[in-house]
Design a protein around this motif. Structure first.
Motif, mmCIF file in Angstrom:
data_model
loop_
_atom_site.group_PDB
_atom_site.id
_atom_site.type_symbol
_atom_site.label_atom_id
_atom_site.label_comp_id
_atom_site.label_asym_id
_atom_site.label_seq_id
_atom_site.Cartn_x
_atom_site.Cartn_y
_atom_site.Cartn_z
ATOM 1 N N ALA A 90 0.862 -1.469 -0.534
ATOM 2 C CA ALA A 90 -0.539 0.072 -0.250
ATOM 3 C C ALA A 90 0.702 0.996 -0.002
ATOM 4 O O ALA A 90 1.645 1.403 0.958
ATOM 5 N N VAL A 91 0.903 1.907 -0.850
ATOM 6 C CA VAL A 91 1.607 3.102 -1.461
ATOM 7 C C VAL A 91 1.229 4.436 0.110
ATOM 8 O O VAL A 91 2.058 5.245 0.931
ATOM 9 N N THR A 120 0.818 2.536 4.112
ATOM 10 C CA THR A 120 2.362 1.657 4.860
ATOM 11 C C THR A 120 3.143 2.124 4.235
ATOM 12 O O THR A 120 4.228 2.237 5.072
ATOM 13 N N GLY A 121 3.207 2.635 2.680
ATOM 14 C CA GLY A 121 4.342 3.528 2.477
ATOM 15 C C GLY A 121 4.887 4.605 3.014
ATOM 16 O O GLY A 121 6.317 5.338 3.635
ATOM 17 N N LEU A 122 3.933 5.579 3.530
ATOM 18 C CA LEU A 122 4.196 6.431 3.950
ATOM 19 C C LEU A 122 4.849 6.644 5.655
ATOM 20 O O LEU A 122 4.963 7.212 6.036
ATOM 21 N N ALA A 150 17.726 12.987 3.549
ATOM 22 C CA ALA A 150 17.085 12.181 4.206
ATOM 23 C C ALA A 150 15.761 11.474 3.940
ATOM 24 O O ALA A 150 15.412 10.431 3.178
ATOM 25 N N THR A 151 14.869 12.742 4.317
ATOM 26 C CA THR A 151 13.912 13.042 3.953
ATOM 27 C C THR A 151 13.245 12.667 1.915
ATOM 28 O O THR A 151 11.935 12.105 2.158
ATOM 29 N N GLY A 152 14.392 13.122 1.623
ATOM 30 C CA GLY A 152 13.862 12.709 0.158
ATOM 31 C C GLY A 152 14.323 11.597 -0.369
ATOM 32 O O GLY A 152 13.543 10.770 -0.495
ATOM 33 N N THR A 153 15.261 11.347 0.018
ATOM 34 C CA THR A 153 16.112 10.129 -0.418
ATOM 35 C C THR A 153 14.963 8.485 0.322
ATOM 36 O O THR A 153 14.864 8.107 -0.416
ATOM 37 N N LEU A 154 14.720 9.111 1.633
ATOM 38 C CA LEU A 154 14.197 7.538 2.165
ATOM 39 C C LEU A 154 12.764 7.605 1.779
ATOM 40 O O LEU A 154 12.000 6.617 0.965
ATOM 41 N N ALA A 180 12.533 6.207 -2.092
ATOM 42 C CA ALA A 180 12.645 4.670 -2.130
ATOM 43 C C ALA A 180 11.922 4.486 -1.485
ATOM 44 O O ALA A 180 11.328 2.834 -2.140
ATOM 45 N N LEU A 181 11.111 4.705 0.063
ATOM 46 C CA LEU A 181 10.541 3.831 0.421
ATOM 47 C C LEU A 181 8.773 3.733 0.138
ATOM 48 O O LEU A 181 8.064 2.611 -0.292
ATOM 49 N N VAL A 182 8.641 4.839 -0.317
ATOM 50 C CA VAL A 182 7.324 4.972 -1.462
ATOM 51 C C VAL A 182 7.125 4.883 -3.068
ATOM 52 O O VAL A 182 6.790 4.449 -3.390
ATOM 53 N N GLY A 183 8.712 4.921 -3.226
ATOM 54 C CA GLY A 183 8.815 4.936 -5.173
ATOM 55 C C GLY A 183 8.288 3.733 -5.061
ATOM 56 O O GLY A 183 8.323 3.387 -6.117
#
Length: 120
Positions: A60-61, A64-66, A96-100, A103-106
């Motif tokens: 789930a984007v 879960t992702g967020l 870190a905010t942008g990268t994670l 990655a984690l939501v992307g």
């Protein structure tokens, strides 16, 4: 099986984030060094999985992702500042905010879009 793959994908994202950061700052490419950088965020990831019950809907984007992204970011920063020599200056926090997030939501967003396209 799907839950294990999602957990592995998230862990790979966090490890990739830590490895990229170490590389950018020309730090030694050792397992110990990578662990030193990654462990606060890996532990935060585990807590975020539990807190969000990510195993129920691992792809789930939004739900879960967020939750996994923000949990990993916030708790990871707290652990990094409290228990390592690393700080949390604003530029690092922004990267870190942008990268994670990417990655984690992307990866979840890519899976969602591929599934939607396949359904036609």
């Amino acid at each position: 099986m799907l839950v294990a793959l999602a957990a592995l994908a998230d862990s790979a994202c966090v490890i990739g984030f830590a490895a990229a950061g170490r590389s950018q700052h020309e730090e030694a490419a050792t397992i110990a060094g990578l662990w030193q950088t990654a462990w606060p965020f890996l532990l935060a990831l585990a807590f975020a999985w539990v807190a969000s019950a990510a195993w129920r809907r691992p792809l789930a984007v939004g739900r879960t992702g967020l939750a996994v992204w923000w949990g990993t970011l916030v708790l990871g920063m707290v652990l990094r500042v409290a228990f390592t020599e690393g700080g949390a200056p604003l530029p690092f926090l922004l990267v870190a905010t942008g990268t994670l997030g990417l990655a984690l939501v992307g990866w979840r967003l890519v899976v969602f879009l591929v599934r939607k396209l396949r359904k036609g």
